[in-house]
Enzyme design. Structure first.
Site, PDB file in Angstrom:
ATOM      1  N   LYS A  39      -5.721  11.351 -10.438  1.00  0.00           N
ATOM      2  CA  LYS A  39      -5.735  10.157 -11.259  1.00  0.00           C
ATOM      3  C   LYS A  39      -4.522   9.273 -10.954  1.00  0.00           C
ATOM      4  CE  LYS A  39      -7.474  12.837 -15.210  1.00  0.00           C
ATOM      5  NZ  LYS A  39      -7.135  13.309 -16.576  1.00  0.00           N
ATOM      6  N   GLY A  40      -3.495   9.891 -10.379  1.00  0.00           N
ATOM      7  CA  GLY A  40      -2.182   9.252 -10.268  1.00  0.00           C
ATOM      8  C   GLY A  40      -2.131   7.914  -9.548  1.00  0.00           C
ATOM      9  N   GLU A  94      -2.170   6.860  -2.376  1.00  0.00           N
ATOM     10  CA  GLU A  94      -1.673   7.984  -3.173  1.00  0.00           C
ATOM     11  C   GLU A  94      -0.468   7.534  -4.019  1.00  0.00           C
ATOM     12  OE1 GLU A  94      -2.068  10.446  -4.789  1.00  0.00           O
ATOM     13  OE2 GLU A  94      -1.841  12.295  -3.650  1.00  0.00           O
ATOM     14  N   ASP A  95      -0.221   8.247  -5.087  1.00  0.00           N
ATOM     15  CA  ASP A  95       0.935   7.919  -5.926  1.00  0.00           C
ATOM     16  C   ASP A  95       2.241   8.403  -5.305  1.00  0.00           C
ATOM     17  OD1 ASP A  95       0.290  10.605  -6.294  1.00  0.00           O
ATOM     18  OD2 ASP A  95       0.220  10.517  -8.487  1.00  0.00           O
ATOM     19  N   ASP A  98       4.917  14.550  -1.704  1.00  0.00           N
ATOM     20  CA  ASP A  98       5.999  15.477  -2.006  1.00  0.00           C
ATOM     21  C   ASP A  98       6.079  16.484  -0.842  1.00  0.00           C
ATOM     22  OD1 ASP A  98       7.870  16.894  -3.539  1.00  0.00           O
ATOM     23  OD2 ASP A  98       6.362  17.948  -4.703  1.00  0.00           O
ATOM     24  N   LYS A 126       8.832  11.436  -1.314  1.00  0.00           N
ATOM     25  CA  LYS A 126       9.987  12.335  -1.476  1.00  0.00           C
ATOM     26  C   LYS A 126      10.167  13.060  -0.150  1.00  0.00           C
ATOM     27  CE  LYS A 126       9.396  13.886  -6.241  1.00  0.00           C
ATOM     28  NZ  LYS A 126       9.121  15.114  -7.015  1.00  0.00           N
ATOM     29  N   PHE A 147      11.678  14.681 -10.593  1.00  0.00           N
ATOM     30  CA  PHE A 147      10.303  14.686 -11.093  1.00  0.00           C
ATOM     31  C   PHE A 147      10.065  13.360 -11.812  1.00  0.00           C
ATOM     32  CE2 PHE A 147       6.776  15.462 -13.914  1.00  0.00           C
ATOM     33  CZ  PHE A 147       5.883  16.049 -13.042  1.00  0.00           C
ATOM     34  N   ASP A 154       1.986  11.563 -14.135  1.00  0.00           N
ATOM     35  CA  ASP A 154       1.996  12.212 -15.453  1.00  0.00           C
ATOM     36  C   ASP A 154       2.980  13.371 -15.555  1.00  0.00           C
ATOM     37  OD1 ASP A 154       0.495  13.971 -13.700  1.00  0.00           O
ATOM     38  OD2 ASP A 154      -0.104  15.042 -15.508  1.00  0.00           O
ATOM     39  N   ARG A 160       1.306   8.470 -17.999  1.00  0.00           N
ATOM     40  CA  ARG A 160       0.722   7.712 -16.876  1.00  0.00           C
ATOM     41  C   ARG A 160       0.777   6.212 -17.144  1.00  0.00           C
ATOM     42  NH1 ARG A 160      -1.935  11.253 -13.420  1.00  0.00           N
ATOM     43  NH2 ARG A 160      -2.979  13.030 -14.383  1.00  0.00           N
TER      44      ARG A 160
HETATM   45  P1  5GP Z   1       2.223  17.440  -2.403  1.00  0.00           P
HETATM   46  O1  5GP Z   1       0.942  18.091  -2.033  1.00  0.00           O
HETATM   47  O2  5GP Z   1       2.645  16.335  -1.485  1.00  0.00           O
HETATM   48  O3  5GP Z   1       3.315  18.453  -2.611  1.00  0.00           O
HETATM   49  O4  5GP Z   1       2.041  16.904  -3.863  1.00  0.00           O
HETATM   50  C1  5GP Z   1       1.441  15.747  -4.155  1.00  0.00           C
HETATM   51  C2  5GP Z   1       1.029  15.715  -5.588  1.00  0.00           C
HETATM   52  O5  5GP Z   1       1.955  16.404  -6.430  1.00  0.00           O
HETATM   53  C3  5GP Z   1       1.006  14.291  -6.101  1.00  0.00           C
HETATM   54  O6  5GP Z   1      -0.242  13.715  -5.899  1.00  0.00           O
HETATM   55  C4  5GP Z   1       1.353  14.460  -7.558  1.00  0.00           C
HETATM   56  O7  5GP Z   1       0.181  14.711  -8.279  1.00  0.00           O
HETATM   57  C5  5GP Z   1       2.201  15.703  -7.614  1.00  0.00           C
HETATM   58  N1  5GP Z   1       3.644  15.382  -7.686  1.00  0.00           N
HETATM   59  C6  5GP Z   1       4.579  15.570  -6.738  1.00  0.00           C
HETATM   60  N2  5GP Z   1       5.790  15.154  -7.136  1.00  0.00           N
HETATM   61  C7  5GP Z   1       5.613  14.667  -8.397  1.00  0.00           C
HETATM   62  C8  5GP Z   1       6.498  14.056  -9.342  1.00  0.00           C
HETATM   63  O8  5GP Z   1       7.699  13.862  -9.144  1.00  0.00           O
HETATM   64  N3  5GP Z   1       5.930  13.669 -10.518  1.00  0.00           N
HETATM   65  C9  5GP Z   1       4.619  13.848 -10.805  1.00  0.00           C
HETATM   66  N4  5GP Z   1       4.189  13.426 -11.978  1.00  0.00           N
HETATM   67  N5  5GP Z   1       3.760  14.422  -9.930  1.00  0.00           N
HETATM   68  C10 5GP Z   1       4.255  14.817  -8.737  1.00  0.00           C
END
Ligand code: 5GP
Length: 169
Positions: A39-40, A94-95, A98, A126, A147, A154, A160
């Site tokens: 949803k992000g 994408e939001d 990470d 990040k 975070f 969220d 959100r």
């Molecule tokens: P990745 O697979 O790149 O580790 O993670 C991506 C997903 O992790 C993002 O789409 C998001 O949903 C969640 N995520 C990663 N870092 C954060 C953060 O700082 N805050 C929030 N709310 N979600 C995060």
């Protein structure tokens, strides 16, 4: 809860406009299929799409890998795209990136559907948390390892709707 502002609504708006212009130019005004990751990414994807003047199709995917504030490393794939993306320019929106696990998975999946190309546009990046070699073509903001919440992001489904990106102290 004490929420600190990291990126203001105005900063997001002006950076989103810049990115939209760049995207339109890079794709030579060709049609783009935006795949918004639920949803992000919804808040960012809507603003970005509104600023792109070339033909744009919007689709959605839902993939989740996070519970609370910790990455479980597990990826749940709960909604697929509905458009045929064969020979299309696909832009995943994408939001936040990470570890890179989620988007590496999504990108590979979409590439298996024979699109013309698949690129990634993320609002937040990040970089220092990356465990998979994944470099989004478009990044609105590089951020430190905090975070973050707001503007689609969220904490247990809340926050959100904040109009800015913030973090919890
Ligand atoms: P990745 O697979 O790149 O580790 O993670 C991506 C997903 O992790 C993002 O789409 C998001 O949903 C969640 N995520 C990663 N870092 C954060 C953060 O700082 N805050 C929030 N709310 N979600 C995060």
């Amino acid at each position: 809860m004490d929420i600190k502002v990291l990126i203001t609504e105005q900063e997001i708006a002006s950076r989103t406009r810049e990115l939209a212009e760049q995207i339109q130019k890079d794709y030579n005004n060709e049609e783009i299929v935006i795949v918004c990751i639920l949803k992000g990414a919804t808040f960012f994807a809507v603003e970005l799409a509104k600023r792109i003047e070339s033909d744009t199709i919007i689709d959605f995917m839902k993939v989740s890998s996070y519970e609370g504030t910790e990455s479980t490393g597990k990826i749940n794939f709960t909604l697929d795209i509905s458009e045929d993306i064969t020979d299309k320019n696909v832009l995943i929106v994408e939001d936040i990136v990470d570890t890179g696990r989620t988007l590496a998975y999504v990108k590979k999946y979409l590439e298996s559907k024979n699109p013309k190309n698949v690129k990634i546009c993320t609002m937040l990046n990040k970089k220092e948390r990356r465990v998979i070699d994944l470099n989004p073509e478009y990044v609105a903001f590089d951020i430190p390892d905090k975070f973050v919440i707001g503007y689609g992001l969220d904490y247990d489904e809340k926050f959100r709707n904040l109009p800015y990106v913030g973090y919890l102290e």
